[in-house]
Every structure is written in structure tokens, then in C-alpha cells.
Design an enzyme around this catalytic site. Structure first.
Site, mmCIF file in Angstrom:
data_model
loop_
_atom_site.group_PDB
_atom_site.id
_atom_site.type_symbol
_atom_site.label_atom_id
_atom_site.label_comp_id
_atom_site.label_asym_id
_atom_site.label_seq_id
_atom_site.Cartn_x
_atom_site.Cartn_y
_atom_site.Cartn_z
ATOM 1 N N GLY A 48 1.917 20.424 1.339
ATOM 2 C CA GLY A 48 1.377 20.728 2.664
ATOM 3 C C GLY A 48 1.608 22.205 2.918
ATOM 4 O O GLY A 48 2.766 22.656 2.950
ATOM 5 N N ARG A 104 4.911 10.126 17.921
ATOM 6 C CA ARG A 104 4.964 10.263 16.456
ATOM 7 C C ARG A 104 4.358 9.032 15.789
ATOM 8 O O ARG A 104 3.688 9.127 14.773
ATOM 9 C CB ARG A 104 6.412 10.457 15.998
ATOM 10 N N HIS A 128 14.109 9.319 14.409
ATOM 11 C CA HIS A 128 13.533 10.546 14.978
ATOM 12 C C HIS A 128 12.476 10.148 16.013
ATOM 13 O O HIS A 128 11.285 10.231 15.780
ATOM 14 C CB HIS A 128 12.915 11.377 13.857
HETATM 15 P P1 A3D Z 1 -0.170 21.220 9.571
HETATM 16 O O1 A3D Z 1 -0.051 22.640 9.946
HETATM 17 O O2 A3D Z 1 -1.399 20.468 9.999
HETATM 18 O O3 A3D Z 1 -0.007 21.094 7.971
HETATM 19 C C1 A3D Z 1 -0.104 19.876 7.295
HETATM 20 C C2 A3D Z 1 -0.834 20.154 5.986
HETATM 21 O O4 A3D Z 1 -0.829 18.960 5.184
HETATM 22 C C3 A3D Z 1 -2.318 20.560 6.159
HETATM 23 O O5 A3D Z 1 -2.535 21.837 5.608
HETATM 24 C C4 A3D Z 1 -3.065 19.466 5.404
HETATM 25 O O6 A3D Z 1 -4.249 19.914 4.750
HETATM 26 C C5 A3D Z 1 -1.993 19.005 4.401
HETATM 27 N N1 A3D Z 1 -2.313 17.728 3.769
HETATM 28 C C6 A3D Z 1 -2.997 16.667 4.261
HETATM 29 N N2 A3D Z 1 -3.092 15.697 3.317
HETATM 30 C C7 A3D Z 1 -2.448 16.160 2.229
HETATM 31 C C8 A3D Z 1 -2.207 15.615 0.934
HETATM 32 N N3 A3D Z 1 -2.643 14.386 0.591
HETATM 33 N N4 A3D Z 1 -1.523 16.366 0.052
HETATM 34 C C9 A3D Z 1 -1.068 17.580 0.388
HETATM 35 N N5 A3D Z 1 -1.277 18.153 1.596
HETATM 36 C C10 A3D Z 1 -1.952 17.435 2.501
HETATM 37 O O7 A3D Z 1 1.074 20.369 10.125
HETATM 38 P P2 A3D Z 1 2.595 20.874 10.308
HETATM 39 O O8 A3D Z 1 2.996 21.625 9.121
HETATM 40 O O9 A3D Z 1 2.761 21.452 11.659
HETATM 41 O O10 A3D Z 1 3.332 19.433 10.354
HETATM 42 C C11 A3D Z 1 3.374 18.618 9.197
HETATM 43 C C12 A3D Z 1 4.002 17.258 9.500
HETATM 44 O O11 A3D Z 1 5.358 17.435 9.881
HETATM 45 C C13 A3D Z 1 3.347 16.470 10.629
HETATM 46 O O12 A3D Z 1 3.241 15.105 10.278
HETATM 47 C C14 A3D Z 1 4.319 16.649 11.797
HETATM 48 O O13 A3D Z 1 4.252 15.585 12.722
HETATM 49 C C15 A3D Z 1 5.623 16.651 11.060
HETATM 50 N N6 A3D Z 1 6.740 17.251 11.787
HETATM 51 C C16 A3D Z 1 7.939 16.614 11.674
HETATM 52 C C17 A3D Z 1 9.044 17.115 12.331
HETATM 53 C C18 A3D Z 1 10.354 16.426 12.210
HETATM 54 O O14 A3D Z 1 11.318 16.833 12.818
HETATM 55 C C19 A3D Z 1 10.473 15.240 11.369
HETATM 56 C C20 A3D Z 1 8.939 18.292 13.111
HETATM 57 C C21 A3D Z 1 7.715 18.919 13.188
HETATM 58 C C22 A3D Z 1 6.606 18.378 12.520
#
Ligand code: A3D
Length: 312
Positions: A11, A92, A179
Site C-alpha cells: 500500500g 472502522r 482498535h
Molecule cells: P490510502 O492512502 O488510501 O492507501 C491505501 C493504499 O492501498 C492505496 O494506495 C491502494 O491503492 C492500496 N491498495 C488497495 N488494494 C491493494 C492491494 N490489493 N495490494 C496493495 N495495495 C493495495 O489509505 P491510508 O494509507 O490512509 O490507510 C490505509 C489503511 O490503514 C486503511 O484501511 C485505514 O483505515 C488504516 N488505518 C489504520 C490505523 C490503525 O491505527 C490501525 C490508523 C490509520 C489508518
């Protein structure tokens, strides 16, 4: 043969980019920023920008963007952020339908290409996604953990420090459980360098800080329109660094419970020793009856979403 550690970031979005920056800046290893084929050039561009940043900041890590799992062959660490983040108004758990097929795809590829990696899952809903990762890969329980507790504890510590008027460096606290909005800030273990936090902050004020912590992610989603990414990335890098440098840190991580705290076959935030063997030990700390009750409520919420995942 390269002797640098290999770090795969699955990602290349908001958290992925910040993870790459931190891993390179701390020279933890060479970084592979992976995304789906449609975003390969985006990943490559981000990687190149970050690599050029090394000329100014002075780090030598190679950073590559890719959509080819073969490039991740033999990675030492994988940090998974693949999936979509929340939008204002979403919980979430609303992400499960979209992120479940994504974590399954990632787990199948990781099993094939990176069977020995220490894996840190960040994708939400966190506790269910990390459960599914282990179910699909069948990896040993110590080689996979979810990142949430370090972040939730950081939020709690910041709010406490500001209220007490002390340095955030001196606040020690741990947030356990799932979480979600039922997470468990362990007040009985919260100190300002060993001095109970209750000596600095009135109980009712602490209660409102606990509530703010529980909704800490949502507060940012409401303000920004998407999830937080700086502190989540730092939290995951603390876990990765503990593994890569065998630091034996005591960190709150979503770990696989096999009877600890009275729970079985569930991932949930608990204090863990993280070192060169991954999650080396789950530390069972004494909880008050109230905290045990909160943990039970949180575990029930996690189990509810895991049951949905198991049936899907
Ligand atoms: P974002 O900036 O949208 O990045 C996610 C990336 O994942 C995008 O570039 C997508 O293209 C890519 N992606 C989608 N499918 C695939 C795949 N099959 N293989 C590889 N890459 C793929 O999101 P973000 O970076 O802001 O957040 C990512 C995740 O983290 C989300 O699910 C959030 O809810 C989660 N998150 C969790 C926390 C915790 O504290 C646990 C905190 C903040 C965000």
C-alpha cells in the site's frame, strides 16, 4: 548478495509513503513500496521522490515502487496498509466488505513470496484484518501483529501530557483491547515517570481524556476527511524497528491470544515483548475489575467482527 534488510510496504498511499520516509530516514533497510498495478507509477514516483530526499537528508536506503510481488521476494518485514481508509461518518467496521478481499489477496501473495517476514498489519478493521492474515497464511503467531496499541497509547499520552502540563516524554500509558470505540486505556498503569497520573489530573478530566482517546481516530477523520497517517506510520515503524534491531521493547500490539487474559483464537491489543523473533511474549499485567470488564466488552466487539469475517 545484499546484506541490507528488505522492507516491503504493501500500500503506497498516505501511510505507506510516510512509512517509507521513516524507514529510509532511520536507515532500517531498503524499501519496496508496493501498490496495485493501476497505481504502480504512483508508487514508483513516490519512491523516486523519497530516494532523492536521501541526497539532502543523508540516507542511503534504496526505495523502489512496484506492483510486482516478485520484487518483494524474501522481505524481512512487511507492513500492510492495503485497503481503503475511513471517510467521515464511517466506523472502522464499515470497511470490512472492501478490505477483506484485499487482505486475502495480500496474504496469499505474502505467503508465497515473503514466508519469513515479520508482518505488521495496519489495514482496518485492524483486529479482524490481522486475524484473517494469519488464518490465510497459517504463519506462526509470533510473526504477525497488528498496529493499533502504540498509536492509541500515543494519543492517550499526548492528551494526558497536555492536561498535566508535563513533557509527553514522561507519560507512560498503555491502551489495550480492540482498535475501536471500546478500547481500554489502562489507568491503573498510567504514570508520569512512575508517579500515578491521578496525582496530576482529576478523575473526571481523565475520563474525558479516555473518551477522546477512544474516538481519537474519528476526530482526525472528521477534520481531514481521511484517516491519520503520520502517527500511525511512526507507531508501525517503532514495531518494525523493535524487530529488526532486536530491541525487546514492551509495546501494546494486536497479538494472537491463545488463552492469555482468558481469550482464545482472537487478536487484540495486549502488552507484548517485540524483538528479533517477532512477538516474543505476551505480558499479562494485573487489571482492575473495571478494566477487566472493559476488556471483555472490547473483546466481544472484536469477536463480533471476526465472526462476520469468518462467515464471508
Ligand atoms: P490510502 O492512502 O488510501 O492507501 C491505501 C493504499 O492501498 C492505496 O494506495 C491502494 O491503492 C492500496 N491498495 C488497495 N488494494 C491493494 C492491494 N490489493 N495490494 C496493495 N495495495 C493495495 O489509505 P491510508 O494509507 O490512509 O490507510 C490505509 C489503511 O490503514 C486503511 O484501511 C485505514 O483505515 C488504516 N488505518 C489504520 C490505523 C490503525 O491505527 C490501525 C490508523 C490509520 C489508518
Amino acid at each position: 548478495m545484499p546484506t541490507r534488510k528488505k522492507i516491503g510496504l504493501i500500500g503506497a498511499g498516505n501511510i505507506g509513503g510516510e512509512l517509507a520516509r521513516l524507514c529510509a530516514n532511520r536507515e532500517l533497510g531498503d524499501v519496496y513500496l508496493f501498490d496495485i498495478a493501476a497505481k504502480e507509477n504512483f508508487a514508483k514516483g513516490k519512491a523516486l521522490d523519497l530516494e532523492q530526499n536521501g541526497s539532502i537528508l543523508g540516507y542511503d536506503s534504496n526505495i523502489r515502487g512496484t506492483s510486482n510481488w516478485a520484487d518483494l521476494e524474501g522481505a524481512d518485514v512487511l507492513i500492510i496498509t492495503a485497503g481503503i481508509p475511513r471517510k467521515p461518518g464511517q466506523s472502522r467496521d464499515d470497511l470490512v466488505a472492501t478490505n477483506l478481499p484485499i487482505i486475502r489477496d495480500v496474504a496469499n501473495n505474502a505467503k508465497k513470496h515473503c514466508p519469513n517476514a515479520f508482518v505488521i498489519v495496519i489495514s482496518n478493521p485492524l483486529d479482524a484484518m490481522v486475524y484473517e492474515y494469519m488464518r490465510v497464511t497459517g504463519c506462526p503467531k509470533g510473526k504477525v501483529a497488528g498496529m493499533a496499541g502504540v498509536l492509541d497509547s500515543a494519543r492517550f499520552q499526548l492528551f494526558l501530557a497536555r492536561e498535566a502540563g508535563v513533557s509527553v516524554k514522561d507519560v507512560r500509558a498503555m491502551v489495550l483491547g480492540g482498535h475501536g470505540d471500546d478500547m481500554v486505556p489502562v489507568l491503573s498503569m498510567t504514570t508520569i515517570n512512575g508517579v500515578p497520573a491521578t496525582q496530576f489530573i482529576a478523575k473526571d478530566k481523565i475520563q474525558s481524556i479516555i473518551e477522546r482517546t477512544r474516538k481519537g481516530g474519528g476526530e482526525i477523520v472528521t477534520l481531514m476527511g481521511t484517516s491519520a497517517y503520520y502517527a500511525p506510520a511512526s507507531a508501525a515503524v517503532a514495531m518494525a524497528e523493535a524487530y529488526l534491531l532486536d530491541q525487546k521493547r514492551l509495546l501494546a500490539c494486536a497479538a494472537y491470544l491463545d488463552g492469555e487474559y482468558g481469550y482464545k483464537d482472537l487478536f487484540m491489543g495486549v502488552p507484548c515483548i517485540v524483538g528479533g523473533n517477532g512477538v516474543e511474549k505476551i505480558v499479562e499485567i494485573p487489571l482492575t475489575e473495571e478494566e477487566k470488564g472493559m476488556l471483555a466488552k472490547s473483546a466481544a466487539s472484536v469477536q463480533g467482527i471476526v465472526d462476520v469475517v469468518k462467515k464471508s
